[in-house]
Design a protein around this motif. Sequence first.
Motif, mmCIF file in Angstrom:
data_model
loop_
_atom_site.group_PDB
_atom_site.id
_atom_site.type_symbol
_atom_site.label_atom_id
_atom_site.label_comp_id
_atom_site.label_asym_id
_atom_site.label_seq_id
_atom_site.Cartn_x
_atom_site.Cartn_y
_atom_site.Cartn_z
ATOM 1 N N ASP A 1 0.842 -1.193 0.000
ATOM 2 C CA ASP A 1 0.000 0.000 0.000
ATOM 3 C C ASP A 1 0.880 1.247 0.000
ATOM 4 O O ASP A 1 1.954 1.266 0.598
ATOM 5 C CB ASP A 1 -0.879 0.032 1.254
ATOM 6 N N PHE A 2 0.393 2.288 -0.662
ATOM 7 C CA PHE A 2 1.112 3.568 -0.695
ATOM 8 C C PHE A 2 0.143 4.687 -0.345
ATOM 9 O O PHE A 2 -0.941 4.781 -0.922
ATOM 10 C CB PHE A 2 1.720 3.799 -2.083
ATOM 11 N N TYR A 3 0.534 5.526 0.618
ATOM 12 C CA TYR A 3 -0.265 6.704 0.951
ATOM 13 C C TYR A 3 0.288 7.892 0.190
ATOM 14 O O TYR A 3 1.470 8.210 0.292
ATOM 15 C CB TYR A 3 -0.198 7.015 2.448
ATOM 16 N N ARG A 4 -0.572 8.485 -0.609
ATOM 17 C CA ARG A 4 -0.148 9.673 -1.337
ATOM 18 C C ARG A 4 -0.952 10.871 -0.839
ATOM 19 O O ARG A 4 -2.153 10.770 -0.564
ATOM 20 C CB ARG A 4 -0.322 9.445 -2.839
ATOM 21 N N ARG B 1 -2.181 0.959 -4.280
ATOM 22 C CA ARG B 1 -1.152 -0.077 -4.248
ATOM 23 C C ARG B 1 0.015 0.384 -5.117
ATOM 24 O O ARG B 1 -0.192 0.997 -6.158
ATOM 25 C CB ARG B 1 -1.703 -1.391 -4.823
ATOM 26 N N THR B 2 1.232 0.068 -4.701
ATOM 27 C CA THR B 2 2.386 0.479 -5.515
ATOM 28 C C THR B 2 2.334 -0.190 -6.887
ATOM 29 O O THR B 2 2.883 0.334 -7.851
ATOM 30 C CB THR B 2 3.720 0.134 -4.824
ATOM 31 N N ASP B 3 1.675 -1.336 -6.983
ATOM 32 C CA ASP B 3 1.535 -1.993 -8.290
ATOM 33 C C ASP B 3 0.148 -1.728 -8.894
ATOM 34 O O ASP B 3 -0.284 -2.418 -9.807
ATOM 35 C CB ASP B 3 1.808 -3.492 -8.183
ATOM 36 N N GLY B 4 -0.544 -0.724 -8.358
ATOM 37 C CA GLY B 4 -1.889 -0.416 -8.864
ATOM 38 C C GLY B 4 -1.966 0.978 -9.477
ATOM 39 O O GLY B 4 -0.939 1.613 -9.729
ATOM 40 N N ARG C 1 8.468 16.446 -2.130
ATOM 41 C CA ARG C 1 7.683 15.375 -2.739
ATOM 42 C C ARG C 1 8.103 14.045 -2.144
ATOM 43 O O ARG C 1 9.279 13.855 -1.807
ATOM 44 C CB ARG C 1 7.952 15.304 -4.251
ATOM 45 N N VAL C 2 7.156 13.148 -2.036
ATOM 46 C CA VAL C 2 7.458 11.789 -1.603
ATOM 47 C C VAL C 2 6.821 10.839 -2.602
ATOM 48 O O VAL C 2 5.658 11.019 -2.983
ATOM 49 C CB VAL C 2 6.919 11.517 -0.177
ATOM 50 N N GLY C 3 7.587 9.849 -3.038
ATOM 51 C CA GLY C 3 7.043 8.910 -4.012
ATOM 52 C C GLY C 3 7.480 7.493 -3.740
ATOM 53 O O GLY C 3 8.384 7.240 -2.936
ATOM 54 N N ALA C 4 6.832 6.577 -4.410
ATOM 55 C CA ALA C 4 7.195 5.160 -4.298
ATOM 56 C C ALA C 4 7.512 4.648 -5.695
ATOM 57 O O ALA C 4 6.681 4.716 -6.600
ATOM 58 C CB ALA C 4 6.046 4.375 -3.683
ATOM 59 N N ASP C 5 8.757 4.183 -5.845
ATOM 60 C CA ASP C 5 9.193 3.591 -7.114
ATOM 61 C C ASP C 5 9.632 2.186 -6.786
ATOM 62 O O ASP C 5 10.683 2.004 -6.168
ATOM 63 C CB ASP C 5 10.414 4.363 -7.647
ATOM 64 N N GLY C 6 8.865 1.184 -7.181
ATOM 65 C CA GLY C 6 9.221 -0.189 -6.829
ATOM 66 C C GLY C 6 9.374 -0.306 -5.325
ATOM 67 O O GLY C 6 8.468 0.068 -4.578
#
Length: 500
Positions: free
Chosen positions: A44-47, A60-63, A116-121
């Motif tokens: 899960d990723f909170y943006r 989801r990071t894969d969603g 900024r905050v992000g999720a890459d893989g």
Amino acid sequence: MLHTFRFDDHVIPATVSGEPTETTGGWVVPAGRVALLHPFDHTDFYRHGWNSWSPSGWTRTDGETIGIKDSPERLLTADDAVNETPHRHSGSAVGAVGGTDGKVLLLGALGLGTPRVGADGDVLWGRSEVDEAEWFVAYGDERQVFADYADELARRLGHRSHRAGAVWSSWYSFYEDIDEELVARTVDDLAGYPLDVFQLDDGWEPIVGDWVAGPDFPSGMAATAEHIRRAGFRPGLWLAPLIALPGSTIARERPDLLVQGDDGRPLVTGYNWGSHYHSLDTTQREVQDHLREVFERVVGWGFTYLKLDFMYAGAVTGHRSVDLHRETAYRDALQHIRDVVGDDVYLLGCGVPMIPSVGLLDGARVGPDVGPFWDNSERSGDPSGVGARNSILDSAARAWMKRLYEVDPDAVYFRSARNLLDDDERQLLRDVAAVLEFRSTSDPVAWLTGPERDLLRRWLAETSVVEQTGRWTFRVDGRDVDLTAVVTGETATSAASFVE
Ligand code: 9PG
């Protein structure tokens, strides 16, 4: 430099720009780029969205990513157009991953500079336009780490404790169609209701940018404020002090006071009222003097609750006379407004950049506008669009911000007239308002049935005891409120067809 965080049995290798130091609930990392290699795989990723109207939530990071897609105009108004990457997972200032066991890894900025905050893989990264802000890194129970982040932020940027009470706003009933007689009648009908603030919304001014009484308020704004006060309510007023429509006096006569584009002409900084508009260059002395005059005027009329709208436009990228980072220019402008109005005037931000407003606002809108319908199927890819569903989704995802200022999820409805929302949907809106502990409505008494009036009266007087029990579950006065079905799109309500 390389650093290894150890949280429970997780080893998290990281690149940071300096040695982390321990703080309550987590670690403070010096300003600069941060990358955390998390062990959660697809997770899960909170943006978090940049301004009040910007989409926020868990995915989801894969969603699918969360954000405004396919509309540069909407993006300019309702998010950080420069930094948004609609098809990659990233957001403003704070993000988190994990969560399958109720625990998350959070990375959050502790200052300005459009972080900024992000999720890459499997990397949770943080970076900023200017490396001014330190970072907070924590792992643990989801609600605890968000609370610890908010508290660390409030320690740096401040916190105010002024409470608005119950608010009535003219927007979600009359929109721009207000005049002094209609307002007086609406106020009189509300007399005796346990309301604290009666707030006039957009429509009183002749044009956005000219903050004087418009032709529909021939007796002047002080007369309306006095009428509201005599009925026992605190007078509230909407204004968008940092923007100007092309036809406004300031835009016509002094285009040099506006934020400029690369072409040396006033920059377009958003769209509304069927037009583009511009931003005031708040770094100029003359603009600061103009703002002082505007705020002394409206407070002089007797308004002590001010809804400051479209404030993000004071923090857009563009040429200003003093070369400050745009979020710093914005915060300085808001500080100036606070200094002019003093401590006792309640400032509610709307369309505000969320983090740069901490410590200066008393309250902030935390979602897009509500509307008397669930969702708009014509509008795809725009979670910032008007409607009850979008408003609930964004607001619920920002419940943790209560520790920073009062959080306004927008108005709730009691009326069945002029409303496509059914009983369950109206109840959901009221539940979210109870959860966020901010109560506002826009229903004129004349539009309500007898039972609806009774409900309004009771609701205005209530204060709820709220406890968050899960990501989307709450207990409100001992009653369970579960927003899971709204979030997943499987609305439990009878009007699920509006969602499709
Ligand atoms: C008055 C309204 C009400 C309302 C505010 C704000 O993203 N947008 O383009 C966008 C436009 C208008 C808008 C919100 C978002 O409405 O939120 O409560 O005060 O202005 O004009």
